[in-house]
Design a protein around this motif. Structure first.
Motif, PDB file in Angstrom:
ATOM      1  N   TYR A  69       0.832  -1.197   0.000  1.00 60.19           N
ATOM      2  CA  TYR A  69       0.000   0.000   0.000  1.00 60.19           C
ATOM      3  C   TYR A  69       0.870   1.252   0.000  1.00 60.19           C
ATOM      4  O   TYR A  69       1.781   1.382   0.813  1.00 60.19           O
ATOM      5  CB  TYR A  69      -0.901   0.005   1.236  1.00 60.19           C
ATOM      6  N   SER A  94      -2.065   6.883  -3.295  1.00 63.16           N
ATOM      7  CA  SER A  94      -2.595   6.168  -4.458  1.00 63.16           C
ATOM      8  C   SER A  94      -3.950   5.537  -4.162  1.00 63.16           C
ATOM      9  O   SER A  94      -4.700   5.215  -5.066  1.00 63.16           O
ATOM     10  CB  SER A  94      -1.611   5.091  -4.901  1.00 63.16           C
ATOM     11  N   GLN A 143      10.049  -8.353  -8.992  1.00 60.85           N
ATOM     12  CA  GLN A 143       9.085  -9.153  -8.249  1.00 60.85           C
ATOM     13  C   GLN A 143       9.669 -10.508  -7.829  1.00 60.85           C
ATOM     14  O   GLN A 143       8.991 -11.528  -7.882  1.00 60.85           O
ATOM     15  CB  GLN A 143       7.810  -9.373  -9.082  1.00 60.85           C
ATOM     16  N   GLN A 192      -4.786   2.649  -3.236  1.00 55.44           N
ATOM     17  CA  GLN A 192      -4.980   1.305  -3.763  1.00 55.44           C
ATOM     18  C   GLN A 192      -3.817   0.418  -3.342  1.00 55.44           C
ATOM     19  O   GLN A 192      -2.763   0.889  -2.953  1.00 55.44           O
ATOM     20  CB  GLN A 192      -5.087   1.327  -5.292  1.00 55.44           C
ATOM     21  N   TRP A 193      -4.060  -0.884  -3.418  1.00 66.06           N
ATOM     22  CA  TRP A 193      -3.022  -1.866  -3.124  1.00 66.06           C
ATOM     23  C   TRP A 193      -2.347  -2.275  -4.425  1.00 66.06           C
ATOM     24  O   TRP A 193      -3.002  -2.546  -5.420  1.00 66.06           O
ATOM     25  CB  TRP A 193      -3.629  -3.105  -2.476  1.00 66.06           C
ATOM     26  N   LEU A 194      -1.050  -2.299  -4.398  1.00 67.05           N
ATOM     27  CA  LEU A 194      -0.283  -2.821  -5.528  1.00 67.05           C
ATOM     28  C   LEU A 194      -0.053  -4.305  -5.269  1.00 67.05           C
ATOM     29  O   LEU A 194       0.621  -4.671  -4.305  1.00 67.05           O
ATOM     30  CB  LEU A 194       1.047  -2.084  -5.653  1.00 67.05           C
ATOM     31  N   LYS A 195      -0.612  -5.158  -6.097  1.00 65.86           N
ATOM     32  CA  LYS A 195      -0.524  -6.604  -5.886  1.00 65.86           C
ATOM     33  C   LYS A 195       0.525  -7.220  -6.802  1.00 65.86           C
ATOM     34  O   LYS A 195       0.677  -6.812  -7.948  1.00 65.86           O
ATOM     35  CB  LYS A 195      -1.884  -7.257  -6.130  1.00 65.86           C
ATOM     36  N   PHE A 196       1.225  -8.196  -6.273  1.00 68.62           N
ATOM     37  CA  PHE A 196       2.227  -8.876  -7.074  1.00 68.62           C
ATOM     38  C   PHE A 196       2.373 -10.307  -6.590  1.00 68.62           C
ATOM     39  O   PHE A 196       2.062 -10.621  -5.447  1.00 68.62           O
ATOM     40  CB  PHE A 196       3.580  -8.156  -7.008  1.00 68.62           C
ATOM     41  N   LYS A 209       8.218  -3.684  -8.433  1.00 69.45           N
ATOM     42  CA  LYS A 209       7.467  -3.382  -9.643  1.00 69.45           C
ATOM     43  C   LYS A 209       8.123  -3.981 -10.881  1.00 69.45           C
ATOM     44  O   LYS A 209       7.449  -4.279 -11.864  1.00 69.45           O
ATOM     45  CB  LYS A 209       7.352  -1.869  -9.815  1.00 69.45           C
TER      46      LYS A 209
END
Length: 361
Positions: free
Chosen positions: A166, A170, A222, A172-176, A219
């Protein structure tokens, strides 16, 4: 006293330790109003050192059902040797479940009473200022299986076999996806990196290794990489059920039972705390539990570990108290913490809570 200018009163009370300020707040409505004003909170947050407390997480069975007693956070003050309780009744959630803390803020899972489904949100709050904010919604699986890692308001990670990061602003959650070989054990966040233990052995014999990833590179790459050196030898093989705890600065603690031999079902002679310097990548011994204290843990098949820096707590079933490794005074001290609240099985989980009068932005 109420004839004095407010700025003068603020300067007087800002010279008190935080523990005394909290006591003064409960004396009267006048003091409570004076010492909870935004101007005073801003002043003392820059001057007063935090209270270093050990906070307990509620038992797992409280996480999944409604609890009739008022929600609260039980904490132990090692410097004053007493248990304290912060009410969480200002939160509009059912069964709030605290899981982590950073910079005076507590992070918890909370279930909205208006939600038709049993979905939980991750909430950040300050029990001292009674402020809170709900982070962007996540699926219910994250609250059941995710480890919450925090190091500031602007960096929160929920880690399972997948992970979410997080970023403030933004919304939002950045998922990976992750490439870990197994479920991460006791992950910790140290500055810009995450460290976790993973079992790379067989179904018949565990073999633990240390993995890490850098947040700034998630990003693009990963990927997690194994952190190891040939000189480490069998450092992971001498400990039974190892866990990670964040140390001071750029150091990581690894805690586990010290095996008496390398056989499959070897007994343990004590609990050992090893320390890894992430700059030099060298291990040293930080402490080992005294034999008399370890006898209480010998009968337990497993124990829990939590803490940070120079304090690590240990709990096990049927002991009824916590063991504390304390290195804050410059010398190693092992002692018992009695009077643990609650009526659980004695297997306590927790985290370090640096209590501060910091406003939530």
């Amino acid at each position: 006293m109420d004839a004095l200018p407010q700025d003068t009163l603020h300067q007087i009370f800002s010279s008190l330790p935080l523990r005394q300020v909290m006591i003064c707040r409960s004396l009267s409505k006048f003091f409570n109003h004076l010492l909870t004003s935004p101007s005073f909170i801003h002043l003392i947050s820059t001057q007063s050192p935090p209270l270093n407390l050990l906070a307990l997480r509620p038992p797992h069975h409280h996480h999944h059902r409604h609890v009739s007693s008022p929600p609260c956070l039980h904490v132990f003050d090692p410097d004053d040797n007493q248990w304290l309780r912060f009410n969480l009744d200002f939160l509009p959630f059912r069964s709030p479940h605290p899981v982590a803390s950073s910079l005076g803020f507590v992070y918890l899972w909370g279930e909205s009473p208006d939600s038709p489904e049993s979905t939980k949100s991750l909430v950040v709050c300050n029990p001292l200022t009674r402020q809170f904010r709900v982070l962007p919604q996540l699926g219910s699986a994250w609250s059941r299986h995710g480890s919450v890692l925090v190091d500031s308001e602007t960096r929160v990670m929920v880690l399972t076999e997948l992970a979410a990061l997080y970023f403030s602003g933004s919304n939002q959650w950045l998922k990976f996806s992750s490439n870990l070989p197994s479920k991460p054990r006791s992950p910790i966040l140290v500055f810009d990196s995450v460290y976790a233990l993973c079992d790379v052995g067989s179904p018949w014999r565990s073999q633990w290794k240390l993995f890490h990833c850098t947040i700034s590179k998630l990003k693009t790459s990963q990927t997690w990489t194994r952190l190891e050196k040939h000189e480490w030898g069998d450092v992971f093989d001498i400990l039974k059920r190892p866990r990670l705890v964040r140390g001071n600065g750029n150091k990581v603690l690894m805690v586990g039972g010290l095996k008496s031999s390398f056989s499959l079902n070897a007994s343990c002679s004590t609990i050992l705390i090893l320390r890894l310097d992430l700059d030099s990548l060298e291990w040293d011994e930080a402490g080992r539990m005294p034999v008399d204290m370890f006898r209480c843990f010998q009968e337990s098949s497993k124990f829990k570990v939590f803490g940070s820096g120079d304090r690590v707590c240990f709990s096990a079933k049927r002991i009824g108290k916590l063991a504390l490794w304390d290195h804050c005074s410059g010398k190693v001290e092992w002692r018992w913490i009695d009077g643990v609240p609650g009526s659980g099985d004695g297997l306590c989980r927790g985290f370090v809570f640096e209590a501060r009068l910091t406003a939530l932005l």
